[in-house]
Motif scaffolding. Structure first.
Motif, PDB file in Angstrom:
ATOM      1  N   THR A 103       6.337 -16.123   8.870  1.00  0.00           N
ATOM      2  CA  THR A 103       7.046 -15.316   7.876  1.00  0.00           C
ATOM      3  C   THR A 103       6.098 -14.886   6.763  1.00  0.00           C
ATOM      4  O   THR A 103       6.115 -13.727   6.335  1.00  0.00           O
ATOM      5  N   GLY A 104       5.272 -15.819   6.297  1.00  0.00           N
ATOM      6  CA  GLY A 104       4.270 -15.475   5.284  1.00  0.00           C
ATOM      7  C   GLY A 104       3.304 -14.423   5.792  1.00  0.00           C
ATOM      8  O   GLY A 104       2.952 -13.470   5.089  1.00  0.00           O
ATOM      9  N   ARG A 105       2.890 -14.581   7.032  1.00  0.00           N
ATOM     10  CA  ARG A 105       1.973 -13.604   7.628  1.00  0.00           C
ATOM     11  C   ARG A 105       2.670 -12.277   7.883  1.00  0.00           C
ATOM     12  O   ARG A 105       2.036 -11.219   7.857  1.00  0.00           O
ATOM     13  N   LEU A 106       3.968 -12.310   8.125  1.00  0.00           N
ATOM     14  CA  LEU A 106       4.724 -11.068   8.282  1.00  0.00           C
ATOM     15  C   LEU A 106       4.716 -10.292   6.967  1.00  0.00           C
ATOM     16  O   LEU A 106       4.569  -9.066   6.955  1.00  0.00           O
ATOM     17  N   PHE A 107       4.860 -11.015   5.863  1.00  0.00           N
ATOM     18  CA  PHE A 107       4.774 -10.374   4.541  1.00  0.00           C
ATOM     19  C   PHE A 107       3.423  -9.676   4.376  1.00  0.00           C
ATOM     20  O   PHE A 107       3.356  -8.522   3.958  1.00  0.00           O
ATOM     21  N   THR A 108       2.326 -10.372   4.726  1.00  0.00           N
ATOM     22  CA  THR A 108       1.019  -9.749   4.549  1.00  0.00           C
ATOM     23  C   THR A 108       0.783  -8.646   5.580  1.00  0.00           C
ATOM     24  O   THR A 108       0.012  -7.723   5.330  1.00  0.00           O
ATOM     25  N   LEU A 109       1.453  -8.709   6.736  1.00  0.00           N
ATOM     26  CA  LEU A 109       1.401  -7.593   7.685  1.00  0.00           C
ATOM     27  C   LEU A 109       2.004  -6.342   7.059  1.00  0.00           C
ATOM     28  O   LEU A 109       1.450  -5.248   7.187  1.00  0.00           O
ATOM     29  N   ILE A 110       3.121  -6.518   6.362  1.00  0.00           N
ATOM     30  CA  ILE A 110       3.758  -5.371   5.698  1.00  0.00           C
ATOM     31  C   ILE A 110       2.829  -4.784   4.640  1.00  0.00           C
ATOM     32  O   ILE A 110       2.681  -3.566   4.538  1.00  0.00           O
ATOM     33  N   VAL A 111       2.175  -5.655   3.881  1.00  0.00           N
ATOM     34  CA  VAL A 111       1.203  -5.197   2.886  1.00  0.00           C
ATOM     35  C   VAL A 111       0.077  -4.423   3.585  1.00  0.00           C
ATOM     36  O   VAL A 111      -0.299  -3.318   3.168  1.00  0.00           O
ATOM     37  N   GLU A 112      -0.435  -5.004   4.675  1.00  0.00           N
ATOM     38  CA  GLU A 112      -1.530  -4.366   5.411  1.00  0.00           C
ATOM     39  C   GLU A 112      -1.087  -3.039   6.031  1.00  0.00           C
ATOM     40  O   GLU A 112      -1.814  -2.047   5.969  1.00  0.00           O
ATOM     41  N   GLU A 113       0.106  -3.011   6.612  1.00  0.00           N
ATOM     42  CA  GLU A 113       0.616  -1.766   7.208  1.00  0.00           C
ATOM     43  C   GLU A 113       0.738  -0.682   6.131  1.00  0.00           C
ATOM     44  O   GLU A 113       0.430   0.482   6.383  1.00  0.00           O
ATOM     45  N   ALA A 114       1.180  -1.054   4.928  1.00  0.00           N
ATOM     46  CA  ALA A 114       1.294  -0.082   3.833  1.00  0.00           C
ATOM     47  C   ALA A 114      -0.079   0.466   3.455  1.00  0.00           C
ATOM     48  O   ALA A 114      -0.241   1.677   3.247  1.00  0.00           O
ATOM     49  N   ILE A 115      -1.080  -0.436   3.394  1.00  0.00           N
ATOM     50  CA  ILE A 115      -2.448   0.012   3.091  1.00  0.00           C
ATOM     51  C   ILE A 115      -2.929   0.984   4.162  1.00  0.00           C
ATOM     52  O   ILE A 115      -3.478   2.054   3.854  1.00  0.00           O
ATOM     53  N   LEU A 116      -2.722   0.644   5.439  1.00  0.00           N
ATOM     54  CA  LEU A 116      -3.146   1.516   6.530  1.00  0.00           C
ATOM     55  C   LEU A 116      -2.402   2.845   6.503  1.00  0.00           C
ATOM     56  O   LEU A 116      -3.016   3.908   6.680  1.00  0.00           O
ATOM     57  N   LEU A 117      -1.110   2.799   6.281  1.00  0.00           N
ATOM     58  CA  LEU A 117      -0.308   4.023   6.246  1.00  0.00           C
ATOM     59  C   LEU A 117      -0.796   4.964   5.148  1.00  0.00           C
ATOM     60  O   LEU A 117      -1.012   6.160   5.379  1.00  0.00           O
ATOM     61  N   ILE A 118      -0.993   4.408   3.970  1.00  0.00           N
ATOM     62  CA  ILE A 118      -1.407   5.237   2.836  1.00  0.00           C
ATOM     63  C   ILE A 118      -2.828   5.774   3.029  1.00  0.00           C
ATOM     64  O   ILE A 118      -3.066   6.985   2.912  1.00  0.00           O
ATOM     65  N   PHE A 119      -3.769   4.887   3.327  1.00  0.00           N
ATOM     66  CA  PHE A 119      -5.171   5.295   3.334  1.00  0.00           C
ATOM     67  C   PHE A 119      -5.640   5.959   4.626  1.00  0.00           C
ATOM     68  O   PHE A 119      -6.595   6.725   4.602  1.00  0.00           O
ATOM     69  N   ILE A 120      -4.980   5.693   5.742  1.00  0.00           N
ATOM     70  CA  ILE A 120      -5.377   6.348   7.000  1.00  0.00           C
ATOM     71  C   ILE A 120      -4.491   7.561   7.265  1.00  0.00           C
ATOM     72  O   ILE A 120      -4.984   8.683   7.400  1.00  0.00           O
ATOM     73  N   SER A 121      -3.190   7.326   7.331  1.00  0.00           N
ATOM     74  CA  SER A 121      -2.269   8.400   7.718  1.00  0.00           C
ATOM     75  C   SER A 121      -2.110   9.471   6.637  1.00  0.00           C
ATOM     76  O   SER A 121      -2.008  10.648   6.946  1.00  0.00           O
ATOM     77  N   LYS A 122      -2.064   9.058   5.390  1.00  0.00           N
ATOM     78  CA  LYS A 122      -1.806  10.017   4.306  1.00  0.00           C
ATOM     79  C   LYS A 122      -3.087  10.551   3.661  1.00  0.00           C
ATOM     80  O   LYS A 122      -3.185  11.730   3.370  1.00  0.00           O
TER      81      LYS A 122
END
Length: 155
Positions: A103-122
């Motif tokens: 669950t803790g790692r799922l939280f950091t996955l969400i943080v990481e996915e947001a970083i990837l979405l913003i900096f790669i996709s956008k």
């Protein structure tokens, strides 16, 4: 209270030549092992992400989820056995501990996915560079979660 049995890392640090660092190692063992295994986890994460993203052409967010599954499984085992040396008593306690870890790692996955979405996709930054930077953020957050929540010393 009985003395803990030496693990493989204690035995390595006791070898001639390395034993000059043994005091430093014993003082900072948890942090050093976390950095070592955190680094190995990052290598697994970045390597599997790169393979899925570059070699297989997966969407970066999908590639990241695959890399997350591989890396978190590795991290749970190594953190439990070597970094925090936590014993569990019974399947229920093991399940609760694993649940908190994932669950803790799922939280950091969400943080990481947001970083990837913003900096790669956008913003269209380089995928691998963004993944590496995101891993630094994730390693720090994961240590805090593991230390304070998942593998905290039980009363």
């Amino acid at each position: 209270m009985k003395e803990k049995e030496k693990d493989i890392f204690d035995k390595i640090m006791a070898l001639p030549g390395l034993n000059i660092f043994e005091g430093f190692y014993q003082k900072y063992k948890e942090m050093l092992l976390y950095l070592f295994f955190g680094g190995m986890t990052a290598v697994i994460s970045i390597g599997s992400y790169s393979y899925c993203d570059v070699r297989l052409g997966f969407d970066p967010l999908i590639a990241n989820i695959i890399s997350w599954i591989l890396a978190v499984t590795f991290a749970y085992v190594t953190n439990k056995i070597w970094v925090f040396s936590v014993e569990t008593h019974g399947m229920h306690e093991l399940f609760i501990e694993a649940f908190h870890f994932f669950t803790g790692r799922l939280f950091t996955l969400i943080v990481e996915e947001a970083i990837l979405l913003i900096f790669i996709s956008k913003l269209h930054f380089n995928s691998i560079v963004v993944k590496v930077v995101a891993q630094v953020v994730v390693v720090v957050l994961n240590y805090i979660i593991s230390k304070l929540i998942v593998f905290r010393e039980k009363e």
